[in-house]
Design an enzyme around this catalytic site. Structure first.
Site, PDB file in Angstrom:
ATOM      1  N   GLU A 175       0.826  -1.221   0.000  1.00  0.00           N
ATOM      2  CA  GLU A 175       0.000   0.000   0.000  1.00  0.00           C
ATOM      3  C   GLU A 175       0.861   1.272   0.000  1.00  0.00           C
ATOM      4  O   GLU A 175       0.533   2.275   0.630  1.00  0.00           O
ATOM      5  CB  GLU A 175      -1.020  -0.032   1.140  1.00  0.00           C
ATOM      6  CG  GLU A 175      -1.941  -1.236   0.967  1.00  0.00           C
ATOM      7  CD  GLU A 175      -3.310  -1.119   1.579  1.00  0.00           C
ATOM      8  OE1 GLU A 175      -3.751   0.009   1.814  1.00  0.00           O
ATOM      9  OE2 GLU A 175      -3.937  -2.163   1.782  1.00  0.00           O
TER      10      GLU A 175
HETATM   11  N1  CAA Z   1      -4.609  11.162  -2.820  1.00  0.00           N
HETATM   12  C1  CAA Z   1      -5.393  11.691  -3.775  1.00  0.00           C
HETATM   13  N2  CAA Z   1      -4.929  11.987  -5.015  1.00  0.00           N
HETATM   14  C2  CAA Z   1      -3.640  11.741  -5.262  1.00  0.00           C
HETATM   15  C3  CAA Z   1      -2.769  11.193  -4.315  1.00  0.00           C
HETATM   16  C4  CAA Z   1      -3.301  10.895  -3.035  1.00  0.00           C
HETATM   17  N3  CAA Z   1      -2.548  10.357  -2.069  1.00  0.00           N
HETATM   18  N4  CAA Z   1      -1.537  11.041  -4.873  1.00  0.00           N
HETATM   19  C5  CAA Z   1      -1.626  11.491  -6.107  1.00  0.00           C
HETATM   20  N5  CAA Z   1      -2.891  11.917  -6.366  1.00  0.00           N
HETATM   21  C6  CAA Z   1      -3.416  12.502  -7.595  1.00  0.00           C
HETATM   22  C7  CAA Z   1      -2.721  13.797  -7.917  1.00  0.00           C
HETATM   23  O1  CAA Z   1      -3.343  14.886  -7.279  1.00  0.00           O
HETATM   24  C8  CAA Z   1      -2.868  13.861  -9.420  1.00  0.00           C
HETATM   25  O2  CAA Z   1      -4.168  14.280  -9.756  1.00  0.00           O
HETATM   26  P1  CAA Z   1      -4.412  15.462 -10.846  1.00  0.00           P
HETATM   27  O3  CAA Z   1      -3.721  15.060 -12.107  1.00  0.00           O
HETATM   28  O4  CAA Z   1      -5.898  15.525 -10.963  1.00  0.00           O
HETATM   29  O5  CAA Z   1      -3.802  16.671 -10.260  1.00  0.00           O
HETATM   30  C9  CAA Z   1      -2.765  12.414  -9.832  1.00  0.00           C
HETATM   31  O6  CAA Z   1      -3.113  11.636  -8.681  1.00  0.00           O
HETATM   32  C10 CAA Z   1      -1.385  12.008 -10.318  1.00  0.00           C
HETATM   33  O7  CAA Z   1      -0.513  12.321  -9.279  1.00  0.00           O
HETATM   34  P2  CAA Z   1       1.032  12.552  -9.495  1.00  0.00           P
HETATM   35  O8  CAA Z   1       1.255  13.451 -10.651  1.00  0.00           O
HETATM   36  O9  CAA Z   1       1.570  12.947  -8.176  1.00  0.00           O
HETATM   37  O10 CAA Z   1       1.502  11.088  -9.898  1.00  0.00           O
HETATM   38  P3  CAA Z   1       2.932  10.452  -9.806  1.00  0.00           P
HETATM   39  O11 CAA Z   1       2.983   9.443 -10.870  1.00  0.00           O
HETATM   40  O12 CAA Z   1       3.995  11.485  -9.719  1.00  0.00           O
HETATM   41  O13 CAA Z   1       2.990   9.734  -8.358  1.00  0.00           O
HETATM   42  C11 CAA Z   1       2.341   8.387  -6.510  1.00  0.00           C
HETATM   43  C12 CAA Z   1       1.922   9.291  -7.649  1.00  0.00           C
HETATM   44  C13 CAA Z   1       1.971   9.096  -5.213  1.00  0.00           C
HETATM   45  C14 CAA Z   1       3.816   8.044  -6.466  1.00  0.00           C
HETATM   46  C15 CAA Z   1       1.497   7.125  -6.744  1.00  0.00           C
HETATM   47  O14 CAA Z   1       1.886   6.501  -7.948  1.00  0.00           O
HETATM   48  C16 CAA Z   1       1.508   6.123  -5.611  1.00  0.00           C
HETATM   49  O15 CAA Z   1       0.852   6.322  -4.587  1.00  0.00           O
HETATM   50  N6  CAA Z   1       2.242   5.004  -5.802  1.00  0.00           N
HETATM   51  C17 CAA Z   1       2.209   3.892  -4.868  1.00  0.00           C
HETATM   52  C18 CAA Z   1       1.187   2.896  -5.278  1.00  0.00           C
HETATM   53  C19 CAA Z   1       0.777   2.014  -4.161  1.00  0.00           C
HETATM   54  O16 CAA Z   1       0.535   2.436  -3.029  1.00  0.00           O
HETATM   55  N7  CAA Z   1       0.623   0.736  -4.459  1.00  0.00           N
HETATM   56  C20 CAA Z   1       0.165  -0.208  -3.493  1.00  0.00           C
HETATM   57  C21 CAA Z   1      -0.475  -1.371  -4.178  1.00  0.00           C
HETATM   58  S1  CAA Z   1      -1.988  -1.859  -3.478  1.00  0.00           S
HETATM   59  C22 CAA Z   1      -1.600  -2.964  -2.233  1.00  0.00           C
HETATM   60  O17 CAA Z   1      -0.493  -3.076  -1.788  1.00  0.00           O
HETATM   61  C23 CAA Z   1      -2.788  -3.665  -1.728  1.00  0.00           C
HETATM   62  C24 CAA Z   1      -2.604  -4.946  -1.047  1.00  0.00           C
HETATM   63  O18 CAA Z   1      -2.933  -5.982  -1.586  1.00  0.00           O
HETATM   64  C25 CAA Z   1      -2.177  -4.971   0.368  1.00  0.00           C
END
Ligand code: CAA
Length: 379
Positions: free
Chosen positions: A363
């Site tokens: 996550e």
């Molecule tokens: N909450 C709400 N919106 C968010 C957000 C958040 N935490 N993080 C990013 N966004 C939105 C941004 O506002 C943006 O929206 P707009 O284009 O409308 O402005 C959009 O998402 C894209 O954001 P970024 O430009 O910041 O995207 P990025 O590619 O630079 O990075 C990141 C985003 C935060 C690194 C994201 O890719 C991320 O969270 N990565 C990790 C993924 C993850 O947690 N995976 C876990 C897998 S699920 C799992 O593990 C489940 C299980 O089985 C236990």
């Protein structure tokens, strides 16, 4: 400010504690050794209302707040983190997203059964080449008349083979980057949906983690959640809440290991007195207790913000980052307090140490939490 839990909160915590002692503790070592999913135990958790705690009662949920949810997660994680990850994914990644953004038909058809634990859900975002970089989705869904055709592979999916309902994130228009990503409800058993290999893991070995393959799977248009292009926002918002669940899991793992170390330190004698009377052990216990309490405050605060309807993305990232670090530190120290006994399965702490590591990875890794936190600070 009020740091006191309500009567209802205490009742939830007691019920979870009782359940862990009678149903989860027996057999937890064997399930870990054999990498066996706690199927019957999860069924009972559903019957007791732990699988859809925050869902509105009109969809068969418990209608409880997030504080109740983290209290239950903490207790269950003290004993069996494999059971608690299944609970966390079902509650905060699947039920929450469906309730918030699903159509009435989707809620009737899926949420009502997920909330009781009659069926389990899975959240499918990660791919072989899209883990932290979640926008790089290769799985694609192509619209053909009244359905989408889904193709791709998902990795490390919790509840991978035990789930009946899968929320699958997929690219619907690659030219639009993250705005071309959508989310679909996919049922187990649909043509072309293959459950791939089960992962052989370091920790949470009872949890059922699989890769999944989609080969021309037909998904009806009415199974898309929200509009086309909404999938990435859906995933991010869902993970903001999911991270509170995993932070509570990390807190529970730490607290479980600490409680075992404390009890052991009072029983074990060395140099003529219980080791709890040696300052070397006392200082370890003091550090563990302090770190756990600080993690607890961050976890409860994130849950409280969510319950108040405030923005909790930043707080949940902080809670997960810190609580998972504490889980790692405290479990390593708990093994150390146990000495040689800590290194064998019978004393539970070696399992908790192995289980702790994943809380810094899934996550969103600790590094991803730091991205979320620093963006929040600098915005
Ligand atoms: N909450 C709400 N919106 C968010 C957000 C958040 N935490 N993080 C990013 N966004 C939105 C941004 O506002 C943006 O929206 P707009 O284009 O409308 O402005 C959009 O998402 C894209 O954001 P970024 O430009 O910041 O995207 P990025 O590619 O630079 O990075 C990141 C985003 C935060 C690194 C994201 O890719 C991320 O969270 N990565 C990790 C993924 C993850 O947690 N995976 C876990 C897998 S699920 C799992 O593990 C489940 C299980 O089985 C236990």
């Amino acid at each position: 400010m009020n740091f006191q839990l309500t009567e209802e909160h205490l009742a939830v915590r007691d019920a979870a504690r009782e359940f862990t002692q009678s149903e989860l503790l027996p057999g937890v070592i064997e399930r870990d050794t054999e990498a066996r999913f706690p199927k019957e135990q999860i069924q009972k958790m559903g019957e007791l209302g732990f699988m859809g705690m925050m869902v509105d009662p009109k969809y068969n949920g418990g209608g409880m707040d997030t504080i109740s949810y983290v209290l239950a997660m903490e207790e269950i994680s003290k004993i069996d983190a494999s059971a608690s990850v299944s609970m966390s994914v079902n509650n905060s990644l699947v039920c929450w997203g469906l309730e918030k953004y699903g159509t009435e038909e989707q809620k009737e058809k899926y949420l009502k059964r997920l909330a009781t634990g009659e069926i389990l859900g899975a959240f499918c975002l990660s791919e072989p080449e899209a883990g932290s970089d979640a926008t790089s989705q290769r799985t694609e869904a192509r619209l053909e008349g009244d359905h989408y055709v889904l193709n791709g592979t998902k990795n490390w999916i919790t509840n991978g083979s035990s789930a009946s309902v899968y929320l699958v994130i997929a690219q619907t228009d690659a030219s639009k980057g993250h705005k071309g990503i959508s989310v679909f409800i996919v049922e187990k058993g649909w043509d072309g949906f293959i459950i791939g290999k089960k992962e052989d893991k370091l920790g949470i070995r009872g949890s059922d983690t699989h890769s999944l393959m989609f080969n021309d799977v037909k998904v009806p248009v009415e199974n898309r959640i929200g509009f086309e292009g909404f999938g990435f926002t859906f995933a991010m918002e869902t993970l903001n809440g999911g991270r509170i669940g995993i932070a509570a899991q990390a807190l529970g793992i730490a607290a479980g290991a600490y409680e075992l170390a404390l009890a052991y330190s009072k029983e074990r004698k060395a140099f003529g007195k219980p080791i709890s009377q040696h300052q070397a052990i006392q200082f370890k216990l003091a550090d563990m207790a302090t770190q756990i309490e600080a993690a607890r405050m961050l976890v409860y605060k994130a849950a409280w913000l969510k319950d108040q309807g405030e923005d909790y993305a930043h707080a949940s990232a902080m809670a997960k980052l810190y609580a998972s670090e504490v889980a790692m530190n405290v479990t390593v120290e708990a093994v150390q307090v146990h000495g040689g006994y800590g290194y064998v399965k019978e004393y539970h702490v070696e399992r908790l140490m192995r289980d702790a590591k994943i809380t810094q990875i899934y996550e969103g890794t600790s590094e991803i939490q730091k991205i979320v936190i620093s963006r929040g600070i600098l915005r």
